[in-house]
Enzyme design. Structure first.
Site, PDB file in Angstrom:
ATOM      1  N   GLU A 110       9.473  39.439 -16.672  1.00  0.00           N
ATOM      2  CA  GLU A 110       9.886  38.635 -17.822  1.00  0.00           C
ATOM      3  C   GLU A 110       8.948  37.451 -18.026  1.00  0.00           C
ATOM      4  OE1 GLU A 110      12.172  39.195 -20.177  1.00  0.00           O
ATOM      5  OE2 GLU A 110      12.494  41.125 -19.197  1.00  0.00           O
ATOM      6  N   HIS A 114       5.875  43.877 -22.957  1.00  0.00           N
ATOM      7  CA  HIS A 114       6.433  44.819 -21.975  1.00  0.00           C
ATOM      8  C   HIS A 114       5.811  46.208 -22.143  1.00  0.00           C
ATOM      9  CE1 HIS A 114       9.382  42.435 -19.911  1.00  0.00           C
ATOM     10  NE2 HIS A 114      10.060  42.127 -21.005  1.00  0.00           N
ATOM     11  N   HIS A 166       7.107  39.580 -27.416  1.00  0.00           N
ATOM     12  CA  HIS A 166       7.517  39.678 -26.013  1.00  0.00           C
ATOM     13  C   HIS A 166       7.811  41.131 -25.645  1.00  0.00           C
ATOM     14  CE1 HIS A 166       9.989  38.555 -22.385  1.00  0.00           C
ATOM     15  NE2 HIS A 166      10.588  39.698 -22.727  1.00  0.00           N
ATOM     16  N   GLU A 167       8.522  41.844 -26.505  1.00  0.00           N
ATOM     17  CA  GLU A 167       8.840  43.245 -26.221  1.00  0.00           C
ATOM     18  C   GLU A 167       7.581  44.111 -26.225  1.00  0.00           C
ATOM     19  OE1 GLU A 167      11.570  43.879 -25.015  1.00  0.00           O
ATOM     20  OE2 GLU A 167      12.562  42.005 -25.568  1.00  0.00           O
TER      21      GLU A 167
END
Length: 320
Positions: A213, A146, A142-143
């Site tokens: 997100e 980003h 997930h990071e």
């Protein structure tokens, strides 16, 4: 004509929403300067915005890592965690980011950096202790999503603009009476800026954060190949964040949007005033994604995950 890929359409809409909100935030900043000081005020606001954005572009990552006392780790000091991030970065076709660990009991993580070549990912010791290997992989994927989307830069610019608008509101409070002759609306313009601009900026900032997100969840699940593991991680992190305080985050609430789950107590639901979508909404989307694509991620556009040599754990983190 070939049918439009619904995933590509969703991705395009997400980027369009972000671009429109950033444009609205910039316009609000310029309008606030105009209402306070007329044309000169608008030019001054633009110069301040450019200067703050330039500073944030080069320095925000270093500042936030220092703010949380993050310590860099490498393959010698944290081999399992470092190798996991390296494997995920390879799958995401990204340069290897710098890897940090934060001494904090609250499970959480964030990414920062102005571009993929200068990115950093950080996880707390609480996250490494509480989550399984697959769950940690989902969080770090997930990071990295980003990073791939350059969301760190987007949210840095958003935070700077929102903060600058708040600064203009303070100027309006202290200088409003002296600016009556320059402002097109006189004291009323200063009053409008003081009351409405910070609220509007906050709403735009939060909307951008929520949108990014959801997109990072989707891409992160594709990178890790295990949407359910990311969903499970979100549930554990949300529960942990509700019970374990993060004093550094409480002292610096403007950085809350960086984390995968809001680290602050008194968090709101998926509303106009929340920096993050409601965790349950994110979990439901991930489970729906799993049903649509399968756990293996074979239709995600990323290579299937290699079988890890790192032992998994269902009740305790693999490295703590």
């Amino acid at each position: 004509m070939a049918p439009t890929d619904p995933k590509e359409g969703s991705k395009t809409m997400a980027y369009m929403r972000t671009a429109l909100l950033l444009a609205a935030l910039t316009g609000l900043f310029l309008a606030a300067g105009f209402l306070i000081g007329g044309q000169q005020g608008m030019v001054l606001a633009f110069v301040i915005a450019c200067a703050m954005n330039l500073f944030a572009y080069w320095n925000a990552d270093k500042l936030v890592l220092r703010m949380y006392g993050a310590r860099p780790v490498d393959r010698a000091s944290a081999p399992e965690f470092h190798d996991l991030v390296a494997e995920l970065a390879e799958r995401a076709q990204l340069p290897m980011p710098k890897v940090y660990i934060i001494e904090n009991a609250q499970p959480n993580a964030f990414a920062t950096g102005r571009n993929p070549q200068n990115a950093a990912v950080a996880a707390t010791t609480g996250l490494l202790r509480m989550l399984s290997r697959d769950e940690i992989a989902g969080v770090m994927a997930h990071e990295l999503a980003h990073v791939k989307n350059r969301d760190s830069l987007t949210m840095t610019i958003t935070a700077v603009l929102a903060g600058a608008i708040g600064m203009l509101a303070n100027f309006a409070f202290f200088l409003g009476g002296n600016r009556d002759r320059e402002s097109p609306l006189g004291g009323l313009g200063a009053l409008l800026v003081m009351l409405l601009a910070p609220l509007a900026a906050m709403l735009a900032q939060f909307a951008i954060s929520r949108s990014r997100e959801y997109e990072a969840d989707r891409i992160g699940a594709a990178i890790s190949g295990r949407p359910r593991a990311l969903a499970s991680a979100l549930a554990k992190i949300s529960n942990g964040a509700a019970q374990i305080p993060n004093e550094d985050a409480e002292a610096n609430p403007a950085t809350a949007h960086l984390f995968i789950i809001n680290p602050l107590h008194g968090r709101g639901a998926d509303s106009l005033f929340s920096t993050h979508p409601a965790t349950q909404n994110r979990i439901e989307r991930l489970l729906a994604l799993e049903s649509a694509t399968g756990e293996s991620g074979s239709r995600s556009g990323y290579a299937a995950p290699r079988r890890s040599t790192i032992p998994d754990s269902s009740g305790r983190g693999p490295w703590g």
